[in-house]
Design an enzyme around this catalytic site. Structure first.
Site, PDB file in Angstrom:
ATOM      1  N   SER A 267       0.829  -1.229   0.079  1.00 48.95           N
ATOM      2  CA  SER A 267      -0.187   0.129  -0.018  1.00 48.95           C
ATOM      3  C   SER A 267       0.944   1.067   0.105  1.00 48.95           C
ATOM      4  O   SER A 267       1.837   1.247   0.719  1.00 48.95           O
ATOM      5  CB  SER A 267      -0.776   0.126   1.307  1.00 48.95           C
ATOM      6  OG  SER A 267      -1.395   1.437   1.421  1.00 48.95           O
TER       7      SER A 267
ATOM      8  N   CYS B 120      -8.529  20.716  -3.342  1.00 48.62           N
ATOM      9  CA  CYS B 120      -8.796  22.029  -3.324  1.00 48.62           C
ATOM     10  C   CYS B 120     -10.354  22.332  -3.410  1.00 48.62           C
ATOM     11  O   CYS B 120     -10.829  23.166  -2.665  1.00 48.62           O
ATOM     12  CB  CYS B 120      -8.095  22.666  -4.336  1.00 48.62           C
ATOM     13  SG  CYS B 120      -6.501  23.561  -3.887  1.00 48.62           S
TER      14      CYS B 120
ATOM     15  N   ASP C 189      -7.607   3.978  -7.790  1.00 48.51           N
ATOM     16  CA  ASP C 189      -9.158   3.786  -8.024  1.00 48.51           C
ATOM     17  C   ASP C 189      -9.896   3.968  -6.664  1.00 48.51           C
ATOM     18  O   ASP C 189     -10.893   3.641  -6.674  1.00 48.51           O
ATOM     19  CB  ASP C 189      -9.344   2.100  -8.084  1.00 48.51           C
ATOM     20  CG  ASP C 189      -8.834   1.329  -7.232  1.00 48.51           C
ATOM     21  OD1 ASP C 189      -8.338   1.831  -6.093  1.00 48.51           O
ATOM     22  OD2 ASP C 189      -8.968   0.003  -7.201  1.00 48.51           O
TER      23      ASP C 189
ATOM     24  N   CYS D 181     -33.157   4.948   8.859  1.00 52.56           N
ATOM     25  CA  CYS D 181     -34.398   4.552   8.928  1.00 52.56           C
ATOM     26  C   CYS D 181     -35.031   4.342   7.296  1.00 52.56           C
ATOM     27  O   CYS D 181     -35.701   3.380   7.462  1.00 52.56           O
ATOM     28  CB  CYS D 181     -35.343   5.700   9.611  1.00 52.56           C
ATOM     29  SG  CYS D 181     -34.884   7.360   9.010  1.00 52.56           S
TER      30      CYS D 181
ATOM     31  N   ALA E 297      -6.661   6.790  -1.070  1.00 54.81           N
ATOM     32  CA  ALA E 297      -5.074   6.805  -1.443  1.00 54.81           C
ATOM     33  C   ALA E 297      -4.685   8.307  -2.423  1.00 54.81           C
ATOM     34  O   ALA E 297      -3.504   8.552  -2.227  1.00 54.81           O
ATOM     35  CB  ALA E 297      -4.838   5.576  -2.472  1.00 54.81           C
TER      36      ALA E 297
HETATM   37 ZN    ZN Z   1      -5.574  22.381  -2.238  1.00 55.07          ZN
END
Ligand code: ZN
Lengths: 339, 608
Positions: free
Chosen positions: B97, B163, B119, B175, B123
């Site tokens: 990872s 951003c 994907d 519910c 990450a």
């Molecule tokens: Zn930024």
């Protein structure tokens, strides 16, 4: 053009093609599986195109090339291993092409297109040609057209590339998504109960042959007005096709300086011939046209591959009739020529 | 090495490529394509990271992998295949990872360019921060179906990945899931929760029983339902679903009768719910619809046929047995993880979702369709990946040539726009958002919560899920008091104390930092009595949201809206994190906030 598409997909096919069936549907996949594709010219662009088409799961792909694998091909031609330089490009590509998808029947042909009779080309549902001279392209296009077979061609020179398509008289379906509000129960207060409805519409597109597109009359006002958009990609293609016809080769990285001079001279001639604005075709576009840059081959091969999928699956509007990739602006666009 | 054939590039670029070092994050559809282009072009030093292994459904586009590679490391096989294109380049593969202490800021600093082919958002956020901290240009890519995009992120020059607030992931009120489903997806979410309750990791937020605290059910008519068996949390007081199921030895008939009979009867007793809705119909195991139906001829994939309720019940029973057997084989305390590609797990969810849909008069779906929805599958194809990866590597070449200013975002459109454009570049780079809580010079964000209720543990979750930190440390600004330490044990004893109890009050600011990401943000606490959990308050323009989401301007309210890394949540199955770009009349790209990233969500349940 589409043969038997009634046969159901096997479990292995359903598994391997799962993600694309979720995009273009089972019917398209069956049509793909019934299609025979000829790929002429195993340059980097040919390899990219072949990869995309083989992965999509067509019935068969024939790789046709009479040229030998050269050092310069290795910049972009990943189907032929580096140790096969000097061997026939199509044959050298066969093993890896088959490994991409064992469910597709991949074969090779090492004759030159000039040696092959007309019937050879019409045995396929669709022909994709690259690296040929204008005359050869026009011959194959016309042969295909007479038998109502689809024809695409394209090239990548350096970072620049184009594609042309003649799908003759092409019928296709297009899915249009519509939104409508729905109610559940008599007094439904659920505010977001919306349903999307997908309707399929049938459409038809009429194409023109390559010679029409390449001899577009730039004195006509409707084309003149296109100059205002300011993209000279069409003319870059004309110059590079002329270079190939005249010198019997593509611009050579080893002769970068002299070939650039030739290209710029041909550019000036074309500008005069078609009365184009001076400076319209910048030097910058003609300096990055050596060899085949891998990224550009991937881009144009991706577009051609997708057009083949659209054409044989008769789904989604295909590009009519030219696509250009201008690497200076990183723009890719479609324009209709010759109609 | 690049000068295999001199003259393809000008000297400057040839030289720059020969001296470059590139990191590719992700060896999926786009990652394979990027790696191929880099290797062929002659980029001499490449590292590639991916923690995934190869699945058969990858093979239609991840062309560096073949059938014999299924189950192997993507990074390693991608490296081996790519080296066969050009054995002269140096590739280092990491089956790992990217979110790991092994890949800190100094690791990132050794590269000229980082290329993301990921994907998932977690990450992407992480690599975004690492590249900002290391001040390395990041090329971010994604595709969804026919569409795709390539975007350059460079500290101080362009906006960063975080951003613009992203459209929150679609959530459904608890519910709706537990009491009043009205769409197939509600039943699918419920079925996945049921899977976790019975076989997976038990999560109190994924209760599947009737929710008696439903505000709609309150009032006189509903009072009968609020009987002595319910507690204040609104959950019917009884053993956990798992314990109960274990006691019955996972007897499918008993499970069925409880879930699709008794619980539905209970819901019917909450009369207020059904005043304006069509009431559900409880099912009886011994009288199921479709039992005597003769099977009709079906064309299409077997998975595309919609099962009858009777068939669903059969599949329910068989998958229960299989899953229970699987669970029993595991060590005490272990659990199953739902996976769309696991046959019994997918069968179970299909059957349960459809049985529940039938009860609530919602259209039934095929296993094929339910797999898309439950597994968050975004279709992925070879061609779009090839185009996006090609554009990404051309952009990398421009950066190396010194033309970074020209590397505006490029969008691959599913169809040409009205100007005939298929790849649409933005006219200029998009400058950073000065109020961004990640890349601003002094990042700042508000955290609205009820200080009397939010515990330190919840706060940690807010930093991890809301601010996407991996190991947050927090001190009180001006006092240096350590509120939260990423060192195990240091502040754990306070975990259950409320923020008020540990002395934090309205307006107080925390300095929160993540050592790995080299990221520090000032977090202002804002007291909000009504806030049940927490919510980020940014100064950035709030995205225009649908009416449902409007109440929640940022990342949602229960602190669980971002997908968490780790095995308990399924990941998206594509390279997707697309922004859909709308264009105005002139074909000019409409800038954010209209611009949205669409991301198929891991569904999450909000509390009512
Ligand atoms: Zn930024």
């Amino acid at each position: 053009m589409v043969e038997n598409n009634e046969m159901e997909l096997s479990e292995a096919e359903a598994e391997q093609y799962d993600r694309q069936i979720r995009l273009w549907g089972l019917e398209s996949q069956k049509r793909l599986r019934a299609s025979k594709v000829l790929i002429i010219g195993l340059s980097g662009l040919g390899a990219e195109t072949a990869k995309n088409i083989i992965l999509s799961g067509v019935k068969s792909v024939c790789l046709l090339d009479n040229e030998k694998l050269k050092e310069i091909d290795l910049y972009s031609q990943f189907l032929a291993p580096p140790d096969k330089v000097g061997e026939n490009r199509a044959e050298a590509s066969l093993q890896r092409a088959r490994a991409l998808n064992p469910m597709v029947d991949v074969t090779s042909e090492t004759k030159s297109v000039d040696e092959l009779p007309d019937e050879y080309f019409t045995a396929f549902d669709i022909v994709c040609a690259t690296g040929l001279k204008q005359e050869q392209l026009e011959r194959i296009n016309n042969v295909c057209r007479d038998s109502n077979k689809k024809f695409l061609c394209g090239d990548v020179w350096g970072m620049y590339g184009y594609m042309f398509a003649d799908l003759v008289d092409h019928e296709y379906s297009e899915e249009i998504v519509q939104h409508k509000a729905v109610k559940r129960g008599p007094d439904d207060t659920e505010k977001n109960a919306r349903e999307t409805v997908t309707i399929t519409v049938k459409r038809r597109a009429i194409y023109v042959p390559l010679q029409n597109a390449l001899s577009a009359d730039w004195t006509k006002p409707e084309l003149r007005s296109r100059l205002r958009r300011g993209d000279p990609s069409y003319f870059v293609m004309k110059i590079l096709l002329r270079f190939r016809d005249e010198y019997n080769r593509n611009p050579d990285p080893a002769k970068r300086r002299t070939d650039t001079e030739i290209l710029l001279r041909m550019r000036d001639e074309l500008v005069k011939e078609l009365s184009l604005p001076v400076g319209f075709i910048s030097d910058a576009l003609l300096t990055d046209v050596f060899g085949t840059v891998s990224g550009a081959a991937a881009v144009v091969g991706g577009v051609i591959g997708q057009e083949v999928v659209k054409a044989v699956s008769q789904r989604e509007p295909p590009h009519n009739n030219m696509f250009f990739f201008n690497p200076v602006k990183c723009v890719g666009f479609v324009e209709l020529y010759g109609q | 090495m690049v000068a295999r054939v001199a003259g393809v590039f000008d000297e400057k670029l040839t030289e720059a490529i020969a001296n470059s070092k590139i990191l590719v994050v992700g060896a999926g559809g786009i990652g394979c394509e990027i790696l191929k282009n880099l290797v062929l072009t002659g980029f001499p030093q490449i590292e590639i990271i991916d923690l995934d292994t190869i699945d058969v459904s990858n093979l239609n586009r991840q062309f560096l992998f073949h059938k014999e590679h299924v189950g192997k490391s993507k990074a390693q096989v991608a490296k081996d295949s790519a080296l066969s294109f050009n054995p002269n380049v140096n590739i280092i593969a990491h089956h790992d990872s990217v979110i790991s202490n092994d890949y800190g800021v100094s690791y990132f600093k050794q590269f000229n360019i980082v290329m993301n082919a990921l994907d998932n958002r977690v990450a992407r956020n992480h690599v975004n921060r690492m590249c900002l901290a290391a001040n390395i240009p990041l090329i971010e890519t994604g595709t969804a179906g026919y569409a795709g995009q390539v975007e350059l992120i460079k500290k101080g020059l362009t906006q960063c990945y975080e951003c613009q607030p992203k459209a929150p992931q679609k959530t459904f009120p608890g519910c709706t899931i537990r009491n009043t489903p009205s769409e197939p997806i509600h039943c699918i979410v419920w079925a996945k929760h049921l899977f976790n309750q019975l076989f997976g990791e038990e999560d109190p937020d994924q209760d599947v029983s009737p929710d008696t605290a439903d505000p709609e059910a309150a009032g006189e008519a509903g009072a009968s339902a609020l009987s002595s068996e319910s507690n204040t949390a609104g959950n019917v007081e009884r053993k956990s679903t798992r314990a109960w199921a274990a006691e019955t030895n996972y007897n499918p008939e008993k499970l069925f009768s409880k879930l699709f009979g008794d619980d539905i009867h209970y819901l019917l007793s909450m009369e207020n719910l059904w005043k304006k809705r069509r009431p559900p119909t409880p099912l009886n195991w011994n009288a199921l619809p479709g039992k005597d139906d003769t099977p009709t001829q079906h064309s299409g994939l077997p998975d595309q046929r919609v099962w009858s309720v009777y068939e669903c019940a059969q599949v329910f029973a068989a998958s229960c047995d299989a899953l229970q057997a699987d669970l029993k084989r595991r060590p005490e305390g272990d659990h199953l993880v739902w996976d769309k590609d696991e046959k019994s797990a997918m069968d179970f969810v299909t059957a349960c979702a459809n049985i529940r849909a039938h009860i609530f008069n919602i259209p039934l779906k095929s296993r094929f369709e339910i797999k898309s929805m439950a597994g968050n599958i975004i279709p992925a194809i070879a061609t779009a990946n090839a185009i996006v990866a090609g554009l990404a590597v051309l952009r990398a070449q421009s950066i190396l040539r010194g033309d970074i200013e020209a590397c505006s975002s490029v969008y691959l459109r599913p169809k040409v726009n009205h100007r005939g454009q298929l790849f649409v570049p933005e006219k200029t780079l998009t400058p950073p958002n000065p109020k961004c809580y990640v890349c601003a010079p002094k990042p700042e964000v508000g955290l609205a919560c009820n200080l009397k209720q939010l515990t330190l543990k919840d706060l940690t979750a807010a930093f991890k899920d809301g601010l996407n930190m991996q190991a947050p440390d927090a001190t009180v600004e001006g006092k240096g008091l350590v509120v939260l330490s990423s060192e195990p044990g240091e502040t754990d004893h306070n975990n259950d104390k409320t923020l008020e109890e540990i002395g934090l009050n309205d307006g107080c600011a925390l300095l929160v930092d993540d050592f790995l990401q080299n990221y520090e943000v000032r977090v202002r606490l804002q007291q909000e009595d009504d806030e049940k959990s927490w919510r980020l308050v940014t100064d950035a323009d709030a995205p225009k949201l649908g009416p449902k989401e409007e109440e929640k301007p940022t990342n949602g309210s229960n602190g669980a809206n971002e997908p968490k890394p780790g095995p308990s949540r399924s990941r998206q199955d594509s390279d997707s994190d697309m922004e859909i770009i709308e264009e105005d009349e002139d074909g000019t790209i409409v800038k954010p906030p209209k611009r949205r990233r669409t991301e198929m969500s891991d569904e999450v349940v909000e509390l009512c």
